[in-house]
Design a protein around this motif. Structure first.
Motif, PDB file in Angstrom:
ATOM      1  N   CYS A 161      20.689 -37.193  -8.815  1.00  0.00           N
ATOM      2  CA  CYS A 161      20.265 -36.715 -10.131  1.00  0.00           C
ATOM      3  C   CYS A 161      21.469 -36.430 -11.023  1.00  0.00           C
ATOM      4  CB  CYS A 161      19.401 -35.465  -9.967  1.00  0.00           C
ATOM      5  SG  CYS A 161      18.735 -34.849 -11.517  1.00  0.00           S
ATOM      6  N   ILE A 162      22.454 -35.747 -10.495  1.00  0.00           N
ATOM      7  CA  ILE A 162      23.662 -35.439 -11.261  1.00  0.00           C
ATOM      8  C   ILE A 162      24.386 -36.727 -11.656  1.00  0.00           C
ATOM      9  CG2 ILE A 162      25.975 -34.413 -11.117  1.00  0.00           C
ATOM     10  CD1 ILE A 162      24.622 -32.216  -9.351  1.00  0.00           C
ATOM     11  N   ASP A 163      24.544 -37.638 -10.719  1.00  0.00           N
ATOM     12  CA  ASP A 163      25.211 -38.920 -11.007  1.00  0.00           C
ATOM     13  C   ASP A 163      24.483 -39.682 -12.102  1.00  0.00           C
ATOM     14  OD1 ASP A 163      27.088 -38.333  -9.065  1.00  0.00           O
ATOM     15  OD2 ASP A 163      26.186 -39.653  -7.543  1.00  0.00           O
ATOM     16  N   TRP A 164      23.153 -39.715 -12.027  1.00  0.00           N
ATOM     17  CA  TRP A 164      22.375 -40.437 -13.033  1.00  0.00           C
ATOM     18  C   TRP A 164      22.542 -39.794 -14.405  1.00  0.00           C
ATOM     19  CZ3 TRP A 164      18.419 -39.165 -16.344  1.00  0.00           C
ATOM     20  CH2 TRP A 164      17.846 -40.241 -17.030  1.00  0.00           C
ATOM     21  N   CYS A 165      22.436 -38.454 -14.472  1.00  0.00           N
ATOM     22  CA  CYS A 165      22.588 -37.761 -15.758  1.00  0.00           C
ATOM     23  C   CYS A 165      23.955 -38.042 -16.380  1.00  0.00           C
ATOM     24  CB  CYS A 165      22.386 -36.258 -15.584  1.00  0.00           C
ATOM     25  SG  CYS A 165      20.685 -35.748 -15.307  1.00  0.00           S
ATOM     26  N   LEU A 166      24.984 -38.008 -15.559  1.00  0.00           N
ATOM     27  CA  LEU A 166      26.333 -38.291 -16.069  1.00  0.00           C
ATOM     28  C   LEU A 166      26.445 -39.742 -16.548  1.00  0.00           C
ATOM     29  CD1 LEU A 166      28.440 -36.388 -13.396  1.00  0.00           C
ATOM     30  CD2 LEU A 166      28.126 -35.747 -15.801  1.00  0.00           C
ATOM     31  N   ALA A 167      25.906 -40.667 -15.786  1.00  0.00           N
ATOM     32  CA  ALA A 167      25.984 -42.086 -16.160  1.00  0.00           C
ATOM     33  C   ALA A 167      25.226 -42.365 -17.463  1.00  0.00           C
ATOM     34  CB  ALA A 167      25.425 -42.963 -15.033  1.00  0.00           C
ATOM     35  N   GLN A 168      24.130 -41.652 -17.681  1.00  0.00           N
ATOM     36  CA  GLN A 168      23.318 -41.846 -18.890  1.00  0.00           C
ATOM     37  C   GLN A 168      23.784 -40.973 -20.056  1.00  0.00           C
ATOM     38  OE1 GLN A 168      20.839 -44.142 -19.279  1.00  0.00           O
ATOM     39  NE2 GLN A 168      21.541 -44.838 -17.267  1.00  0.00           N
ATOM     40  N   ARG A 169      24.804 -40.165 -19.792  1.00  0.00           N
ATOM     41  CA  ARG A 169      25.316 -39.236 -20.799  1.00  0.00           C
ATOM     42  C   ARG A 169      24.241 -38.273 -21.288  1.00  0.00           C
ATOM     43  NH1 ARG A 169      29.893 -42.753 -23.953  1.00  0.00           N
ATOM     44  NH2 ARG A 169      30.862 -43.443 -22.030  1.00  0.00           N
ATOM     45  N   ILE A 170      23.452 -37.810 -20.342  1.00  0.00           N
ATOM     46  CA  ILE A 170      22.422 -36.820 -20.623  1.00  0.00           C
ATOM     47  C   ILE A 170      23.096 -35.448 -20.685  1.00  0.00           C
ATOM     48  CG2 ILE A 170      20.348 -35.675 -19.709  1.00  0.00           C
ATOM     49  CD1 ILE A 170      19.743 -38.535 -20.554  1.00  0.00           C
ATOM     50  N   ASP A 171      22.833 -34.701 -21.725  1.00  0.00           N
ATOM     51  CA  ASP A 171      23.382 -33.357 -21.872  1.00  0.00           C
ATOM     52  C   ASP A 171      22.554 -32.414 -20.994  1.00  0.00           C
ATOM     53  OD1 ASP A 171      24.803 -31.174 -22.759  1.00  0.00           O
ATOM     54  OD2 ASP A 171      23.648 -30.966 -24.603  1.00  0.00           O
ATOM     55  N   PHE A 172      23.131 -31.937 -19.905  1.00  0.00           N
ATOM     56  CA  PHE A 172      22.394 -31.103 -18.964  1.00  0.00           C
ATOM     57  C   PHE A 172      23.275 -29.987 -18.438  1.00  0.00           C
ATOM     58  CE2 PHE A 172      24.704 -33.864 -16.173  1.00  0.00           C
ATOM     59  CZ  PHE A 172      24.876 -33.172 -14.989  1.00  0.00           C
ATOM     60  N   VAL A 173      22.629 -28.984 -17.861  1.00  0.00           N
ATOM     61  CA  VAL A 173      23.339 -27.921 -17.158  1.00  0.00           C
ATOM     62  C   VAL A 173      22.666 -27.740 -15.805  1.00  0.00           C
ATOM     63  CG1 VAL A 173      24.144 -26.683 -19.206  1.00  0.00           C
ATOM     64  CG2 VAL A 173      21.951 -26.088 -18.191  1.00  0.00           C
ATOM     65  N   ARG A 174      23.428 -27.199 -14.908  1.00  0.00           N
ATOM     66  CA  ARG A 174      22.882 -26.855 -13.597  1.00  0.00           C
ATOM     67  C   ARG A 174      22.713 -25.342 -13.596  1.00  0.00           C
ATOM     68  NH1 ARG A 174      25.088 -28.907  -7.771  1.00  0.00           N
ATOM     69  NH2 ARG A 174      23.372 -28.017  -6.545  1.00  0.00           N
ATOM     70  N   THR A 175      21.487 -24.884 -13.674  1.00  0.00           N
ATOM     71  CA  THR A 175      21.221 -23.461 -13.832  1.00  0.00           C
ATOM     72  C   THR A 175      21.081 -22.723 -12.510  1.00  0.00           C
ATOM     73  OG1 THR A 175      18.880 -23.958 -14.077  1.00  0.00           O
ATOM     74  CG2 THR A 175      20.178 -23.736 -16.098  1.00  0.00           C
ATOM     75  N   SER A 176      20.958 -23.455 -11.427  1.00  0.00           N
ATOM     76  CA  SER A 176      20.897 -22.857 -10.087  1.00  0.00           C
ATOM     77  C   SER A 176      21.318 -23.930  -9.087  1.00  0.00           C
ATOM     78  CB  SER A 176      19.479 -22.360  -9.776  1.00  0.00           C
ATOM     79  OG  SER A 176      18.659 -23.425  -9.354  1.00  0.00           O
ATOM     80  N   PRO A 177      21.478 -23.570  -7.827  1.00  0.00           N
ATOM     81  CA  PRO A 177      21.829 -24.595  -6.834  1.00  0.00           C
ATOM     82  C   PRO A 177      20.749 -25.663  -6.680  1.00  0.00           C
ATOM     83  CG  PRO A 177      22.259 -22.410  -5.960  1.00  0.00           C
ATOM     84  CD  PRO A 177      21.514 -22.223  -7.260  1.00  0.00           C
ATOM     85  N   HIS A 178      19.545 -25.386  -7.187  1.00  0.00           N
ATOM     86  CA  HIS A 178      18.412 -26.287  -6.975  1.00  0.00           C
ATOM     87  C   HIS A 178      17.850 -26.896  -8.252  1.00  0.00           C
ATOM     88  CE1 HIS A 178      18.515 -24.425  -3.051  1.00  0.00           C
ATOM     89  NE2 HIS A 178      18.467 -23.250  -3.652  1.00  0.00           N
ATOM     90  N   ILE A 191      18.259 -28.653 -12.313  1.00  0.00           N
ATOM     91  CA  ILE A 191      18.941 -29.323 -13.421  1.00  0.00           C
ATOM     92  C   ILE A 191      18.113 -29.046 -14.668  1.00  0.00           C
ATOM     93  CG2 ILE A 191      19.540 -31.576 -14.418  1.00  0.00           C
ATOM     94  CD1 ILE A 191      21.305 -30.885 -12.055  1.00  0.00           C
ATOM     95  N   LYS A 192      18.770 -28.725 -15.781  1.00  0.00           N
ATOM     96  CA  LYS A 192      18.057 -28.417 -17.026  1.00  0.00           C
ATOM     97  C   LYS A 192      18.551 -29.328 -18.132  1.00  0.00           C
ATOM     98  CE  LYS A 192      16.694 -24.438 -19.768  1.00  0.00           C
ATOM     99  NZ  LYS A 192      15.284 -24.568 -19.468  1.00  0.00           N
ATOM    100  N   VAL A 193      17.603 -29.989 -18.789  1.00  0.00           N
ATOM    101  CA  VAL A 193      17.869 -30.838 -19.946  1.00  0.00           C
ATOM    102  C   VAL A 193      17.037 -30.257 -21.091  1.00  0.00           C
ATOM    103  CG1 VAL A 193      17.694 -33.162 -20.921  1.00  0.00           C
ATOM    104  CG2 VAL A 193      18.185 -32.866 -18.481  1.00  0.00           C
TER     105      VAL A 193
END
Length: 94
Positions: A20-37, A39-41
């Motif tokens: 999920c993190i790799d995909w968000c970065l590759a797509q340049r999705i602006d996201f944060v990780r709000t907990s260990p479990h 992803i927030k967009v």
């Protein structure tokens, strides 16, 4: 008030979280990780290991697959208040 965030990656990340993190970065999705479990967009929350999707203040969507998250995250770039039902049928902004 600043939102609490967690490190983008950790040694204990599951394969689903890493994907999920790799995909968000590759797509340049602006996201944060709000907990260990989580992803927030913007108003979209995704829990990869549980395959759960939820918009802030709304019920969990019945289908929470990674494919559904990807579609919503891409559409979320265009999301505007008053159009939640367009991206998540059955939900409204009220």
């Amino acid at each position: 008030m600043a939102r609490k965030t967690h490190p983008l990656r950790t040694a204990t990340d599951s394969p689903k979280m890493r994907d999920c993190i790799d995909w968000c970065l590759a797509q340049r999705i602006d996201f944060v990780r709000t907990s260990p479990h989580q992803i927030k967009v913007q108003h979209l929350n995704y829990y990869p290991d549980r395959e759960a999707i939820q918009f802030d203040g709304k019920k969990k969507l019945p289908v929470g697959t990674f494919e559904k998250f990807k579609n919503l995250a891409l559409q979320n770039r265009e999301w505007r208040r008053g159009q939640l039902g367009k991206f998540a049928p059955g939900l409204t902004d009220e």
